[in-house]
Design a protein around this motif. Structure first.
Motif, mmCIF file in Angstrom:
data_model
loop_
_atom_site.group_PDB
_atom_site.id
_atom_site.type_symbol
_atom_site.label_atom_id
_atom_site.label_comp_id
_atom_site.label_asym_id
_atom_site.label_seq_id
_atom_site.Cartn_x
_atom_site.Cartn_y
_atom_site.Cartn_z
ATOM 1 N N ASN A 1 -69.497 -5.764 138.928
ATOM 2 C CA ASN A 1 -70.859 -5.046 138.381
ATOM 3 C C ASN A 1 -71.508 -4.940 139.639
ATOM 4 O O ASN A 1 -71.691 -5.996 140.564
ATOM 5 C CB ASN A 1 -71.545 -5.999 137.258
ATOM 6 C CG ASN A 1 -70.579 -5.923 136.114
ATOM 7 O OD1 ASN A 1 -70.497 -7.009 135.576
ATOM 8 N ND2 ASN A 1 -70.217 -4.525 135.476
ATOM 9 N N ASN A 2 -72.447 -3.795 139.535
ATOM 10 C CA ASN A 2 -73.112 -3.704 140.871
ATOM 11 C C ASN A 2 -74.431 -4.450 140.837
ATOM 12 O O ASN A 2 -75.488 -4.253 139.894
ATOM 13 C CB ASN A 2 -73.575 -2.063 140.852
ATOM 14 C CG ASN A 2 -74.181 -1.544 142.147
ATOM 15 O OD1 ASN A 2 -75.015 -2.160 142.372
ATOM 16 N ND2 ASN A 2 -73.691 -0.599 142.715
ATOM 17 N N LEU A 3 -74.614 -5.141 141.973
ATOM 18 C CA LEU A 3 -75.763 -6.162 142.263
ATOM 19 C C LEU A 3 -77.094 -5.071 142.358
ATOM 20 O O LEU A 3 -78.264 -5.587 141.624
ATOM 21 C CB LEU A 3 -75.724 -7.006 143.112
ATOM 22 C CG LEU A 3 -74.610 -8.200 143.310
ATOM 23 C CD1 LEU A 3 -74.665 -8.894 144.428
ATOM 24 C CD2 LEU A 3 -75.311 -8.954 142.099
ATOM 25 N N GLN A 4 -77.200 -4.154 143.080
ATOM 26 C CA GLN A 4 -78.213 -3.466 143.226
ATOM 27 C C GLN A 4 -78.724 -2.816 141.995
ATOM 28 O O GLN A 4 -80.058 -2.931 141.705
ATOM 29 C CB GLN A 4 -78.116 -2.212 144.224
ATOM 30 C CG GLN A 4 -77.597 -2.740 145.638
ATOM 31 C CD GLN A 4 -76.903 -1.792 146.221
ATOM 32 O OE1 GLN A 4 -77.235 -0.705 146.766
ATOM 33 N NE2 GLN A 4 -75.374 -1.720 146.500
ATOM 34 N N LYS A 5 -77.905 -2.148 141.099
ATOM 35 C CA LYS A 5 -78.293 -1.342 139.882
ATOM 36 C C LYS A 5 -78.810 -2.328 139.100
ATOM 37 O O LYS A 5 -79.867 -2.429 138.244
ATOM 38 C CB LYS A 5 -77.012 -0.636 139.471
ATOM 39 C CG LYS A 5 -77.036 0.680 140.041
ATOM 40 C CD LYS A 5 -75.942 1.320 139.192
ATOM 41 C CE LYS A 5 -75.536 2.486 140.283
ATOM 42 N NZ LYS A 5 -73.988 3.093 139.816
ATOM 43 N N SER A 6 -78.127 -3.616 138.991
ATOM 44 C CA SER A 6 -78.464 -4.673 138.057
ATOM 45 C C SER A 6 -79.965 -5.141 138.286
ATOM 46 O O SER A 6 -80.759 -5.266 137.319
ATOM 47 C CB SER A 6 -77.650 -5.879 138.260
ATOM 48 O OG SER A 6 -76.440 -5.293 137.926
ATOM 49 N N SER A 7 -80.364 -5.433 139.528
ATOM 50 C CA SER A 7 -81.553 -5.903 139.897
ATOM 51 C C SER A 7 -82.691 -4.665 139.513
ATOM 52 O O SER A 7 -83.712 -5.159 138.975
ATOM 53 C CB SER A 7 -81.832 -6.106 141.397
ATOM 54 O OG SER A 7 -80.567 -6.747 141.809
ATOM 55 N N ILE A 8 -82.309 -3.645 139.875
ATOM 56 C CA ILE A 8 -83.107 -2.475 139.574
ATOM 57 C C ILE A 8 -83.536 -2.218 137.960
ATOM 58 O O ILE A 8 -84.696 -2.112 137.583
ATOM 59 C CB ILE A 8 -82.771 -1.070 140.314
ATOM 60 C CG1 ILE A 8 -82.847 -1.087 141.745
ATOM 61 C CG2 ILE A 8 -83.771 0.091 139.768
ATOM 62 C CD1 ILE A 8 -82.226 -0.046 142.494
ATOM 63 N N THR A 9 -82.506 -2.308 137.305
ATOM 64 C CA THR A 9 -82.591 -2.153 135.791
ATOM 65 C C THR A 9 -83.411 -3.330 135.256
ATOM 66 O O THR A 9 -84.104 -2.897 134.473
ATOM 67 C CB THR A 9 -80.893 -2.194 135.134
ATOM 68 O OG1 THR A 9 -80.162 -1.385 136.056
ATOM 69 C CG2 THR A 9 -80.988 -2.063 133.735
ATOM 70 N N ILE A 10 -83.290 -4.629 135.757
ATOM 71 C CA ILE A 10 -83.989 -5.516 135.048
ATOM 72 C C ILE A 10 -85.606 -5.432 135.406
ATOM 73 O O ILE A 10 -86.437 -5.481 134.731
ATOM 74 C CB ILE A 10 -83.502 -7.111 135.635
ATOM 75 C CG1 ILE A 10 -82.120 -7.258 135.265
ATOM 76 C CG2 ILE A 10 -84.285 -8.029 135.081
ATOM 77 C CD1 ILE A 10 -81.358 -8.385 135.867
ATOM 78 N N THR B 1 -90.961 -4.132 133.575
ATOM 79 C CA THR B 1 -91.983 -3.420 133.637
ATOM 80 C C THR B 1 -92.670 -2.541 132.565
ATOM 81 O O THR B 1 -93.549 -2.493 132.133
ATOM 82 C CB THR B 1 -92.259 -2.726 135.164
ATOM 83 O OG1 THR B 1 -91.786 -3.457 136.173
ATOM 84 C CG2 THR B 1 -93.356 -2.076 135.368
ATOM 85 N N LEU B 2 -91.305 -1.676 131.973
ATOM 86 C CA LEU B 2 -91.559 -0.835 130.975
ATOM 87 C C LEU B 2 -92.169 -1.778 129.820
ATOM 88 O O LEU B 2 -93.116 -1.206 129.108
ATOM 89 C CB LEU B 2 -90.225 -0.422 130.452
ATOM 90 C CG LEU B 2 -90.336 0.771 129.588
ATOM 91 C CD1 LEU B 2 -91.165 1.952 129.526
ATOM 92 C CD2 LEU B 2 -88.831 1.108 128.953
ATOM 93 N N ALA B 3 -91.611 -2.873 129.425
ATOM 94 C CA ALA B 3 -91.845 -3.625 128.318
ATOM 95 C C ALA B 3 -93.414 -4.060 128.465
ATOM 96 O O ALA B 3 -94.314 -4.170 127.499
ATOM 97 C CB ALA B 3 -91.297 -5.026 127.985
ATOM 98 N N SER C 1 -84.859 -12.626 129.554
ATOM 99 C CA SER C 1 -85.469 -13.796 130.296
ATOM 100 C C SER C 1 -86.685 -13.182 130.889
ATOM 101 O O SER C 1 -87.704 -13.970 130.741
ATOM 102 C CB SER C 1 -84.394 -14.370 131.615
ATOM 103 O OG SER C 1 -85.351 -15.263 132.231
ATOM 104 N N ALA C 2 -86.798 -12.140 131.531
ATOM 105 C CA ALA C 2 -87.923 -11.583 132.140
ATOM 106 C C ALA C 2 -89.066 -11.079 131.129
ATOM 107 O O ALA C 2 -90.130 -11.633 131.081
ATOM 108 C CB ALA C 2 -87.567 -10.208 133.039
ATOM 109 N N ILE C 3 -88.485 -10.651 130.017
ATOM 110 C CA ILE C 3 -89.608 -10.183 129.066
ATOM 111 C C ILE C 3 -89.967 -11.455 128.407
ATOM 112 O O ILE C 3 -89.133 -12.070 127.400
ATOM 113 C CB ILE C 3 -88.933 -9.001 128.113
ATOM 114 C CG1 ILE C 3 -88.903 -8.033 128.968
ATOM 115 C CG2 ILE C 3 -90.046 -8.899 127.000
ATOM 116 C CD1 ILE C 3 -88.064 -6.596 128.173
ATOM 117 N N GLY C 4 -91.376 -11.899 128.244
ATOM 118 C CA GLY C 4 -91.623 -13.099 127.652
ATOM 119 C C GLY C 4 -93.178 -12.848 127.516
ATOM 120 O O GLY C 4 -93.730 -11.783 127.324
#
Ligand code: PFF
Length: 471
Positions: free
Chosen positions: A253-262, A267-269, A21-24
């Motif tokens: 599932n960990n909310l903090q880790k999920s947010s950081i991963t997304i 940003t990497l993309a 969703s984020a990468i567009g």
């Protein structure tokens, strides 16, 4: 939750869908150009700072709300209102309308990308339906050919709807589980190809060379405004996409880790897209550009200049852009669908329209908007223009310009001042996870993120109406 809507099958699937969703299109034609023209590495620093203090804060907030209430935006805001004796129904409406307006032009652009992918495939076989004119002429002829532009836009809407009809796990998750790794693989291939072209170093310099003047004096405001606008759009914030996906996220599932991963992968993309695009643009002595001009004229020029392998790389590039576009559009249609189900069910999915009916009705509305935008041909076909904007910019003004930043601003305030620390902590540490940065989080969601979003909202209004406040 009801039919087809029981969430993702795996945590990996959730991550791929949210990252998808984020990468567009924002990552591919927005970020690289803004980074190059607004200070290079200095821009990246501003972008990262905003990601930490605003982007991550709102990303976490949306996932938190969605997962706690186990509902889409309408149901979530109804519940949050009920818990606090308030009425936040307008936030649900805002989310749904921003999704519809954004989809109202996103699919037209998606249709252009489809067309270019197929045309480059045609060129590989020297077919008559390949790219058969110089890049600028080809683009203008195509976008002003109303029949063609409309058909490709409709095709994009239909593909998006079919994936959503396949269900959250059957359609969205499966598409993203294959699409996202493929997207990163193609990005790597494109970067290697671009880096090997003679003269590509100038492109890397254009993107990365720090221009510290971008952070000095009044320029800092311009740079922050540009980075902020790019950041919240790119992270799909402020319109309930992450609330909706958050409602499909497992409680373990960990909310903090999920947010950081997304945030990290988005940003990497974006940085990888910059490394794939501008070194190639400079290698062929072309002028850097942003927006549709970059994607459809400058990049097509790059492939036309590459010789025999050009169409293959063109096909790969537009395939990568197609994956990015579709993985975003399915999240937008999902927001519209679930919101419509909840609106018709007074906050409860199960009491409202069936998923199928909601998908069909939202797709039909989205289709009508895209027919207008596609027929308008970026303002090149002589159709009447609303408020002096082309139709694409007009819909973009409502979604990206006003509703999304406003939605994100209000959401941060709700979590900071109404939902409160205990509720955040309770949901984020359900399985005994640690949340060492809770005080930092609360401070940001109460104060920093709202100020940041208010600033970004002002920046969006400034850039849409060319008020010159930020320059
Ligand atoms: N993040 C997408 C992009 O960068 O193109 C756009 C977008 C998708 C915004 C989904 C919001 C959203 F809910």
């Amino acid at each position: 939750m009801s039919e087809n809507n029981s969430g993702f099958n795996s945590y990996f699937g959730f991550l791929m869908a949210a990252i998808g969703s984020a990468i567009g299109f924002g990552n591919i034609w927005g970020f690289p150009y803004k980074m190059g023209t607004h200070g290079g590495f200095a821009f990246l620093i501003c972008y990262l700072v905003l990601c930490v203090f605003v982007g991550f804060i709102i990303m976490f907030g949306e996932l938190f709300l969605g997962r706690r209430e186990q509902k889409g935006p309408v149901g979530t805001y109804m519940m949050v209102g009920k818990r606090n004796n308030k009425n936040f129904m307008f936030m649900g409406w805002l989310a749904m309308l921003s999704a519809v307006f954004l989809m109202g032009f996103y699919c037209t652009l998606g249709g252009y990308v489809f067309k270019y992918m197929i045309a480059n495939l045609g060129s590989m076989f020297h077919a008559s339906w390949g790219v058969n004119a110089d890049a600028a002429t080809y683009f203008t002829t195509f976008v002003t050919d109303q029949g063609q532009a409309v058909i490709w836009a409709i095709l994009f809407v239909v593909v998006t709807a079919l994936i959503c009809i396949g269900g959250v796990s059957g359609g969205i998750e499966n598409f993203c589980k294959i699409g996202m790794p493929l997207l990163f693989l193609i990005l790597i291939i494109m970067i290697v190809k671009a880096a090997l072209l003679p003269g590509s170093a100038a492109g890397f310099a254009f993107i990365f060379k720090p221009q510290w003047s971008a952070l000095a004096g009044k320029s800092l405001i311009t740079t922050l405004g540009s980075a902020g606008g790019q950041m919240f759009f790119s992270l799909s914030l402020g319109m309930g996409a992450m609330i909706t996906y958050g409602s499909y996220l497992g409680k373990n599932n960990n909310l903090q880790k999920s947010s950081i991963t997304i945030v990290f992968f988005d940003t990497l993309a974006a940085v990888m897209a910059a490394c794939a695009v501008f070194p190639a643009v400079f290698a062929f002595g072309l002028e850097p550009a942003g927006g549709p001009g970059l994607l459809f004229v400058t990049m097509q020029n790059v492939f036309d200049s590459m010789g025999a392998v050009g169409p293959l790389f063109g096909f790969l590039f537009y395939l990568l852009t197609t994956i990015a576009g579709v993985s975003s559009s399915i999240s937008l249609l999902e927001v519209a669908t679930v919101s419509l189900q909840e609106l018709t069910g007074k906050g409860e999915l199960k009491d409202g329209w069936s998923r199928m009916k909601a998908i069909l009705v939202s797709s039909a509305i989205i289709l009508v908007l895209n027919v207008i935008v596609a027929a308008d041909g970026l303002g090149g076909t002589g159709m009447p223009q609303p408020l002096g904007f082309c139709w694409l910019d007009f819909f973009d003004l409502f979604s990206e310009g006003l509703m999304m930043p406003f939605g994100a601003l209000v959401m941060a305030l709700i979590i900071g001042w109404i939902t409160g620390k205990d509720a955040v902590l309770a949901e984020a540490t359900l399985e005994g996870e640690k949340f060492p940065a809770i005080n930092f989080y609360m401070f940001c969601t109460k104060i920093i993120a709202p100020i940041g979003m208010a600033f970004i909202l002002l920046g969006q209004i400034d850039s849409f109406f060319s008020l010159g406040l930020f320059s």
